[in-house]
Design an enzyme around this catalytic site. Structure first.
Site, PDB file in Angstrom:
ATOM      1  N   ASP A   1       0.846  -1.197   0.000  1.00  0.00           N
ATOM      2  CA  ASP A   1       0.000   0.000   0.000  1.00  0.00           C
ATOM      3  C   ASP A   1       0.884   1.251   0.000  1.00  0.00           C
ATOM      4  O   ASP A   1       1.993   1.216   0.525  1.00  0.00           O
ATOM      5  CB  ASP A   1      -0.858   0.055   1.272  1.00  0.00           C
ATOM      6  CG  ASP A   1      -2.024  -0.928   1.240  1.00  0.00           C
ATOM      7  OD1 ASP A   1      -2.312  -1.494   0.178  1.00  0.00           O
ATOM      8  OD2 ASP A   1      -2.643  -1.110   2.306  1.00  0.00           O
ATOM      9  N   MET A   2       0.376   2.341  -0.580  1.00  0.00           N
ATOM     10  CA  MET A   2       1.140   3.586  -0.530  1.00  0.00           C
ATOM     11  C   MET A   2       0.645   4.429   0.642  1.00  0.00           C
ATOM     12  O   MET A   2      -0.556   4.583   0.838  1.00  0.00           O
ATOM     13  CB  MET A   2       0.998   4.365  -1.847  1.00  0.00           C
ATOM     14  CG  MET A   2       1.897   5.585  -1.923  1.00  0.00           C
ATOM     15  SD  MET A   2       3.638   5.227  -1.589  1.00  0.00           S
ATOM     16  CE  MET A   2       4.137   4.419  -3.102  1.00  0.00           C
TER      17      MET A   2
ATOM     18  N   ARG B   1      -1.638  -0.806  -8.536  1.00  0.00           N
ATOM     19  CA  ARG B   1      -2.962  -0.328  -8.112  1.00  0.00           C
ATOM     20  C   ARG B   1      -2.930   1.207  -8.172  1.00  0.00           C
ATOM     21  O   ARG B   1      -2.038   1.837  -7.621  1.00  0.00           O
ATOM     22  CB  ARG B   1      -3.258  -0.766  -6.682  1.00  0.00           C
ATOM     23  CG  ARG B   1      -4.619  -0.244  -6.188  1.00  0.00           C
ATOM     24  CD  ARG B   1      -4.749  -0.336  -4.675  1.00  0.00           C
ATOM     25  NE  ARG B   1      -4.646  -1.691  -4.203  1.00  0.00           N
ATOM     26  CZ  ARG B   1      -4.243  -2.002  -2.960  1.00  0.00           C
ATOM     27  NH1 ARG B   1      -3.903  -1.058  -2.113  1.00  0.00           N
ATOM     28  NH2 ARG B   1      -4.163  -3.255  -2.584  1.00  0.00           N
TER      29      ARG B   1
ATOM     30  N   LYS C   1      -6.929   7.400  -5.861  1.00  0.00           N
ATOM     31  CA  LYS C   1      -6.910   8.876  -5.787  1.00  0.00           C
ATOM     32  C   LYS C   1      -5.923   9.341  -4.721  1.00  0.00           C
ATOM     33  O   LYS C   1      -5.239  10.332  -4.877  1.00  0.00           O
ATOM     34  CB  LYS C   1      -8.301   9.406  -5.472  1.00  0.00           C
ATOM     35  CG  LYS C   1      -9.272   9.233  -6.627  1.00  0.00           C
ATOM     36  CD  LYS C   1     -10.552  10.015  -6.403  1.00  0.00           C
ATOM     37  CE  LYS C   1     -11.560   9.681  -7.489  1.00  0.00           C
ATOM     38  NZ  LYS C   1     -12.817  10.420  -7.360  1.00  0.00           N
ATOM     39  N   GLY C   2      -5.866   8.625  -3.595  1.00  0.00           N
ATOM     40  CA  GLY C   2      -4.980   9.023  -2.487  1.00  0.00           C
ATOM     41  C   GLY C   2      -5.801   9.349  -1.254  1.00  0.00           C
ATOM     42  O   GLY C   2      -6.812  10.053  -1.348  1.00  0.00           O
TER      43      GLY C   2
HETATM   44  C1  FAD Z   1      -9.053  -1.277  -2.794  1.00  0.00           C
HETATM   45  C2  FAD Z   1      -8.543   0.054  -2.371  1.00  0.00           C
HETATM   46  C3  FAD Z   1      -7.212   0.193  -1.983  1.00  0.00           C
HETATM   47  C4  FAD Z   1      -6.721   1.451  -1.604  1.00  0.00           C
HETATM   48  N1  FAD Z   1      -5.383   1.598  -1.300  1.00  0.00           N
HETATM   49  C5  FAD Z   1      -4.887   2.829  -1.016  1.00  0.00           C
HETATM   50  C6  FAD Z   1      -3.490   3.034  -0.782  1.00  0.00           C
HETATM   51  O1  FAD Z   1      -2.664   2.123  -0.808  1.00  0.00           O
HETATM   52  N2  FAD Z   1      -3.075   4.316  -0.517  1.00  0.00           N
HETATM   53  C7  FAD Z   1      -3.935   5.377  -0.500  1.00  0.00           C
HETATM   54  O2  FAD Z   1      -3.494   6.514  -0.287  1.00  0.00           O
HETATM   55  N3  FAD Z   1      -5.261   5.197  -0.708  1.00  0.00           N
HETATM   56  C8  FAD Z   1      -5.759   3.962  -0.961  1.00  0.00           C
HETATM   57  N4  FAD Z   1      -7.099   3.807  -1.184  1.00  0.00           N
HETATM   58  C9  FAD Z   1      -8.038   4.938  -0.905  1.00  0.00           C
HETATM   59  C10 FAD Z   1      -8.177   5.862  -2.086  1.00  0.00           C
HETATM   60  O3  FAD Z   1      -6.997   6.599  -2.267  1.00  0.00           O
HETATM   61  C11 FAD Z   1      -9.348   6.861  -1.856  1.00  0.00           C
HETATM   62  O4  FAD Z   1      -9.088   7.626  -0.718  1.00  0.00           O
HETATM   63  C12 FAD Z   1     -10.698   6.206  -1.688  1.00  0.00           C
HETATM   64  O5  FAD Z   1     -10.845   5.087  -2.503  1.00  0.00           O
HETATM   65  C13 FAD Z   1     -11.807   7.219  -2.033  1.00  0.00           C
HETATM   66  O6  FAD Z   1     -11.721   7.620  -3.376  1.00  0.00           O
HETATM   67  P1  FAD Z   1     -12.677   7.072  -4.555  1.00  0.00           P
HETATM   68  O7  FAD Z   1     -11.858   6.947  -5.778  1.00  0.00           O
HETATM   69  O8  FAD Z   1     -13.314   5.817  -4.110  1.00  0.00           O
HETATM   70  O9  FAD Z   1     -13.774   8.167  -4.836  1.00  0.00           O
HETATM   71  P2  FAD Z   1     -14.261   9.469  -4.048  1.00  0.00           P
HETATM   72  O10 FAD Z   1     -13.605  10.635  -4.690  1.00  0.00           O
HETATM   73  O11 FAD Z   1     -14.151   9.277  -2.561  1.00  0.00           O
HETATM   74  O12 FAD Z   1     -15.775   9.426  -4.404  1.00  0.00           O
HETATM   75  C14 FAD Z   1     -16.209   9.773  -5.685  1.00  0.00           C
HETATM   76  C15 FAD Z   1     -17.671   9.449  -5.854  1.00  0.00           C
HETATM   77  O13 FAD Z   1     -17.839   8.030  -5.786  1.00  0.00           O
HETATM   78  C16 FAD Z   1     -19.100   7.736  -5.228  1.00  0.00           C
HETATM   79  N5  FAD Z   1     -18.925   6.940  -4.010  1.00  0.00           N
HETATM   80  C17 FAD Z   1     -17.822   6.893  -3.224  1.00  0.00           C
HETATM   81  N6  FAD Z   1     -18.026   6.015  -2.211  1.00  0.00           N
HETATM   82  C18 FAD Z   1     -19.259   5.518  -2.372  1.00  0.00           C
HETATM   83  C19 FAD Z   1     -20.052   4.581  -1.662  1.00  0.00           C
HETATM   84  N7  FAD Z   1     -19.588   3.960  -0.574  1.00  0.00           N
HETATM   85  N8  FAD Z   1     -21.296   4.331  -2.106  1.00  0.00           N
HETATM   86  C20 FAD Z   1     -21.777   4.956  -3.188  1.00  0.00           C
HETATM   87  N9  FAD Z   1     -21.091   5.852  -3.906  1.00  0.00           N
HETATM   88  C21 FAD Z   1     -19.853   6.128  -3.511  1.00  0.00           C
HETATM   89  C22 FAD Z   1     -19.759   9.055  -4.893  1.00  0.00           C
HETATM   90  O14 FAD Z   1     -20.543   9.436  -5.968  1.00  0.00           O
HETATM   91  C23 FAD Z   1     -18.565   9.987  -4.763  1.00  0.00           C
HETATM   92  O15 FAD Z   1     -18.889  11.328  -5.009  1.00  0.00           O
HETATM   93  C24 FAD Z   1      -7.601   2.569  -1.587  1.00  0.00           C
HETATM   94  C25 FAD Z   1      -8.910   2.421  -1.992  1.00  0.00           C
HETATM   95  C26 FAD Z   1      -9.414   1.196  -2.388  1.00  0.00           C
HETATM   96  C27 FAD Z   1     -10.828   1.085  -2.845  1.00  0.00           C
END
Ligand code: FAD
Length: 305
Positions: free
Chosen positions: A132-133, A182, A185-186
């Site tokens: 993971d980052m 992977r 967004k962060g």
């Molecule tokens: C499998 C996985 C591994 C990850 N690993 C890391 C890592 O190693 N390092 C790191 O910094 N971050 C990690 N992350 C977190 C990532 O960086 C984001 O902070 C997190 O995923 C939120 O961003 P998003 O792209 O889901 O969309 P967001 O910008 O949070 O959401 C965008 C839109 O998606 C929709 N949405 C979001 N959540 C939901 C929901 N629960 N139900 C319905 N609609 C929703 C909504 O419409 C929202 O406006 C990881 C995330 C995942 C899923």
């Protein structure tokens, strides 16, 4: 209002009393909803349920920023056992871990030692381990470690974050290693000195990175709950004849369950990130901070839908 709610949940996430209370409660409240269980063994039945529905998994033992060598070594031992159990139980699961959980903040050699043991086991059992980052101060060290391990091991991958200005250059830098990457967004609170402050710029950069990595021919995991990003990926892949087996979607356990299954039905690979461990409380609060509406599934039992 949204910022206030976010700050409130982030504040709660750091409350030691509530954290201890949550640990003592045994995680029953969260198990099968946002975490697998308080240990890997108790998570197995939920992983099987997901696998039965066509969903692949990656598991993550919660608890980062470890500051004692003993705990880092315990984490290593536990991770080795988890990998062996994944193989023995024939689970469709990978492992995700954080370099700080293996001692990055203590001593780099300690991490190398611990990771070498883990990756020897991963290689033997053919289980992918994703690093993971974490936050900006640990980013370069994490990438350097990844490149070092990737010279020797196949079953290791890492994560790049679209909100960082540096990531485009990092993607080019790691590209020669034919990585399984992977893209996210962060998740950390970073300053505008390092990260795009505006969501729309993060999203644009995210799409650019997805496109670049797919065109490079490298396997790409798109870890996002955002429909806009998911649709972009599908269309981009179609337009550029990128086969479905060159990428996968990833989402957190308990989030967007229907969408996860829909993607499987459409023929895409979908991997669910299943965290487990006693430290589930802080994880839960951070998810609520990201999206307070997530609280609904806990109270309405939405996870079963
Ligand atoms: C499998 C996985 C591994 C990850 N690993 C890391 C890592 O190693 N390092 C790191 O910094 N971050 C990690 N992350 C977190 C990532 O960086 C984001 O902070 C997190 O995923 C939120 O961003 P998003 O792209 O889901 O969309 P967001 O910008 O949070 O959401 C965008 C839109 O998606 C929709 N949405 C979001 N959540 C939901 C929901 N629960 N139900 C319905 N609609 C929703 C909504 O419409 C929202 O406006 C990881 C995330 C995942 C899923």
């Amino acid at each position: 209002m949204e910022a206030l709610t976010r700050d409130f949940f982030l504040f709660l996430s750091k409350n030691n009393f509530l954290n201890k209370l949550a640990q003592n409660s045994g995680g029953n409240f969260a198990a099968g909803k946002i975490i697998g269980g308080t240990n890997f063994q108790s998570s197995i039945r939920f992983i099987r349920e997901l696998n039965k529905q066509g969903l692949s998994v990656t598991v993550d033992h919660l608890g980062e920023f470890v500051d004692s060598k003993e705990v880092a070594n315990e984490r290593t031992e536990e991770c080795i056992q988890t990998i062996e159990m994944i193989k023995k139980e024939n689970l469709d699961s990978q492992v995700s871990l954080k370099m700080t959980s293996l001692g990055l903040d203590i001593d780099r050699d300690l991490v190398v030692q611990n990771m070498t043991r883990i990756l020897d086991t991963a290689e033997k059992n053919q289980v992918m381990v994703t690093i993971d980052m974490e936050d900006v101060p640990r980013c370069q060290a994490t990438l350097d470690l990844f490149k070092q391990f990737k010279e020797k091991y196949h079953y290791v991958s890492t994560v790049l974050q679209a909100y960082l200005y540096r990531t485009e250059a990092d993607l080019a830098d790691v590209s020669d290693y034919n990585p399984f990457l992977r893209l996210v967004k962060g998740a950390y609170k970073e300053s505008p000195e390092h990260a795009y402050p505006e969501k729309k710029d993060v999203d644009e950069n995210y799409k650019k990175l997805i496109a670049q990595n797919l065109l490079n021919g490298n396997y790409t995991a798109i870890a996002s709950h955002d429909d806009q990003i998911i649709e972009f990926t599908k269309e981009f892949a179609k337009k550029n004849n990128i086969p479905n087996d060159q990428f996968e979607f990833q989402m957190l356990y308990g989030m967007r369950n229907k969408t996860q299954l829909e993607l499987v039905k459409q023929g895409y690979k979908m991997r669910v990130y299943v965290p487990y461990g006693l430290d589930w409380y802080g994880y839960f609060m951070r998810r609520l901070a990201e999206r307070p509406a997530n609280i609904a599934f806990v109270f309405k039992g939405m996870v079963k839908k």
